[in-house]
Design a protein around this motif. Structure first.
Motif, short mmCIF file in Angstrom:
data_model
loop_
_atom_site.label_atom_id
_atom_site.label_comp_id
_atom_site.label_asym_id
_atom_site.label_seq_id
_atom_site.Cartn_x
_atom_site.Cartn_y
_atom_site.Cartn_z
N LYS A 1 41.32 -40.17 17.39
CA LYS A 1 42.46 -39.90 17.91
C LYS A 1 42.79 -40.20 19.33
O LYS A 1 41.98 -39.85 20.29
CB LYS A 1 42.85 -38.19 17.73
CG LYS A 1 44.23 -37.96 17.87
CD LYS A 1 44.68 -36.72 17.61
CE LYS A 1 46.16 -36.23 17.85
NZ LYS A 1 46.29 -34.70 17.48
N ALA A 2 43.64 -41.34 19.52
CA ALA A 2 43.98 -41.96 20.79
C ALA A 2 45.25 -42.09 21.08
O ALA A 2 46.03 -42.30 20.10
CB ALA A 2 43.12 -43.29 20.94
N THR A 3 45.90 -41.76 22.29
CA THR A 3 47.12 -42.26 22.58
C THR A 3 47.30 -43.61 23.07
O THR A 3 46.76 -44.07 24.23
CB THR A 3 47.67 -41.31 23.76
OG1 THR A 3 47.56 -40.14 23.14
CG2 THR A 3 49.19 -41.41 23.96
N VAL A 4 48.15 -44.44 22.36
CA VAL A 4 48.31 -45.90 22.84
C VAL A 4 49.83 -46.25 22.97
O VAL A 4 50.46 -45.78 22.22
CB VAL A 4 47.74 -46.58 21.71
CG1 VAL A 4 47.61 -48.09 22.21
CG2 VAL A 4 46.36 -46.24 21.54
N THR A 5 50.22 -46.99 23.89
CA THR A 5 51.45 -47.33 24.10
C THR A 5 51.84 -48.64 23.07
O THR A 5 50.97 -49.30 23.08
CB THR A 5 51.78 -47.91 25.64
OG1 THR A 5 51.59 -46.79 26.42
CG2 THR A 5 53.37 -48.27 25.63
N ALA A 6 52.83 -48.57 22.43
CA ALA A 6 53.10 -49.45 21.26
C ALA A 6 53.00 -50.83 21.83
O ALA A 6 52.49 -52.01 21.02
CB ALA A 6 54.51 -49.05 20.38
N HIS B 1 37.80 -44.71 27.06
CA HIS B 1 39.00 -45.35 28.02
C HIS B 1 39.27 -46.86 27.52
O HIS B 1 39.83 -47.35 28.31
CB HIS B 1 38.75 -45.17 29.39
CG HIS B 1 38.29 -43.86 30.13
ND1 HIS B 1 39.39 -42.63 29.65
CD2 HIS B 1 37.58 -43.50 30.80
CE1 HIS B 1 38.81 -41.53 30.28
NE2 HIS B 1 37.62 -41.87 30.67
N VAL C 1 42.99 -47.21 27.06
CA VAL C 1 43.44 -46.22 26.14
C VAL C 1 42.91 -44.98 26.49
O VAL C 1 42.11 -44.78 27.30
CB VAL C 1 43.16 -46.33 24.73
CG1 VAL C 1 43.71 -47.55 24.19
CG2 VAL C 1 41.63 -46.13 24.24
N ALA C 2 43.83 -43.87 26.17
CA ALA C 2 43.43 -42.43 26.40
C ALA C 2 42.63 -41.95 25.49
O ALA C 2 42.91 -41.12 24.43
CB ALA C 2 44.70 -41.64 26.74
N TYR C 3 41.39 -42.55 25.57
CA TYR C 3 40.23 -41.83 24.64
C TYR C 3 39.10 -41.61 25.49
O TYR C 3 38.42 -42.14 26.06
CB TYR C 3 39.96 -43.18 23.64
CG TYR C 3 38.96 -42.71 22.58
CD1 TYR C 3 39.43 -41.60 21.39
CD2 TYR C 3 37.63 -43.18 22.44
CE1 TYR C 3 38.26 -41.38 20.66
CE2 TYR C 3 36.78 -43.25 21.59
CZ TYR C 3 37.05 -42.21 20.76
OH TYR C 3 35.90 -41.74 19.70
#
Length: 320
Positions: free
Chosen positions: A259-264, A292, A312-314
């Motif tokens: 589960k990671a937050t990524v800008t499209a 990261h 990425v925020a991982y």
């Protein structure tokens, strides 16, 4: 039937309705539009017997009400090439005539009674969805639909309507897209227990009919064998795709491994860069998650290989 109109407005309406014309020969009458002028408004109809549209044409002045058959391809060509901005159309069973200050075209007419009819929207059970929200949901799922029917794919979009929730699902057997939105149910309308699939052609026609008006809503009535959509200016009708859609809920893991937050936008750019080396056989980009960092890799038998890194925020364990 006799009416006066602005050329650009009628051309836009004819091009929009023309998306429902048959791509192959079905019946000669279906190469035409049917026009009905009455009560100060004009409606043009087009169908291929599977998908159909009734489109209200704006900006016409009705001088004589009636019904007529308009040759679709010729009419669109005339409207596209004409330079006169205001035209008059006069049509009956004998002929269809288009006139302007500097031009005149006459084409053969046909009997409007030979044109097939299909249902209008008079339903009491339906869901109502914001046009803007629905357009975005269509765009996020239609791209993933299969071009041809396969064993595990269907050439259409699954509609899941229950209560205040609306879901659209598209898949070609290799990828799956799910879009969710809110809707308002009227009269207890629901698709629970069914898996209605709307054909790709009908979905594209519906999307083209959705305007940018933030106040516009779309009424959707899904019946056992067909579906009706009522937009602000049209009624779109379509038969449903036969067969049962696979249960898309089983595709999504109950506990995601990553589960990671990524800008499209940066992710799309990275995928496109990596995909340069994808060949026709693999069509695959590998996602490798590290701390990261997301690494995208692709390799083809004859093309070469690519590697693109994206922050990425991982913070989890390394994972493919």
């Amino acid at each position: 039937m006799r009416a006066r109109c602005r050329r650009e407005g009628l051309l836009s309406a004819c091009q929009l309705a023309g998306a429902a014309l048959p791509a192959r020969e079905v019946k000669p009458i279906l190469r035409n539009f049917k026009a009905v002028a009455d009560d100060g408004r004009c409606t043009i109809m087009a169908t291929d017997l599977e998908v159909g549209i009734r489109l209200d044409v704006q900006g016409l002045t009705i001088e004589e009400p009636g019904e007529a058959i308009l040759p679709a391809a010729r009419l669109i060509a005339i409207l596209r090439e004409a330079t006169d901005e205001e035209l008059s159309i006069e049509a009956d069973q004998a002929a269809c005539t288009v006139r302007g200050p500097t031009l005149e075209f006459e084409m053969a007419g046909e009997d409007p009674a030979q044109f097939p009819e299909w249902p209008t929207f008079a339903e009491e059970k339906y869901h109502e969805i914001s046009a803007g929200s629905l357009r975005e949901m269509i765009r996020r799922t239609l791209f993933a639909v299969a071009d041809e029917t396969g064993r595990y794919s269907m050439t259409g979009v699954l509609w899941d309507l229950e209560g205040e929730a609306a879901k659209l699902v598209g898949s070609d057997g290799y990828r799956l897209a799910l879009a969710q939105g809110t809707a308002t149910a009227h009269g207890g309308h629901t698709t629970k227990g069914h898996s209605p699939v709307v054909p790709t052609k009908a979905m594209g026609l519906l999307e083209r009919n959705l305007q940018d008006d933030p106040e516009e809503t779309v009424k959707v009535c899904i019946r056992p064998n067909d579906v009706l959509f009522r937009t602000g200016r049209a009624v779109v009708y379509s038969r449903l795709v036969e067969g049962r859609y696979p249960d898309y809920r089983q595709i999504f893991p109950k506990k995601p491994a990553v589960k990671a937050t990524v800008t499209a936008a940066p992710l799309l750019s990275a995928v496109r860069q990596a995909a340069v080396m994808v060949d026709a056989e693999t069509k695959r980009v590998a996602f490798r998650f590290g701390k990261h960092k997301l690494t995208l890799e692709a390799q083809g038998a004859n093309t070469g290989r690519s590697k693109v890194e994206l922050p990425v925020a991982y913070e989890g364990k390394a994972c493919l």
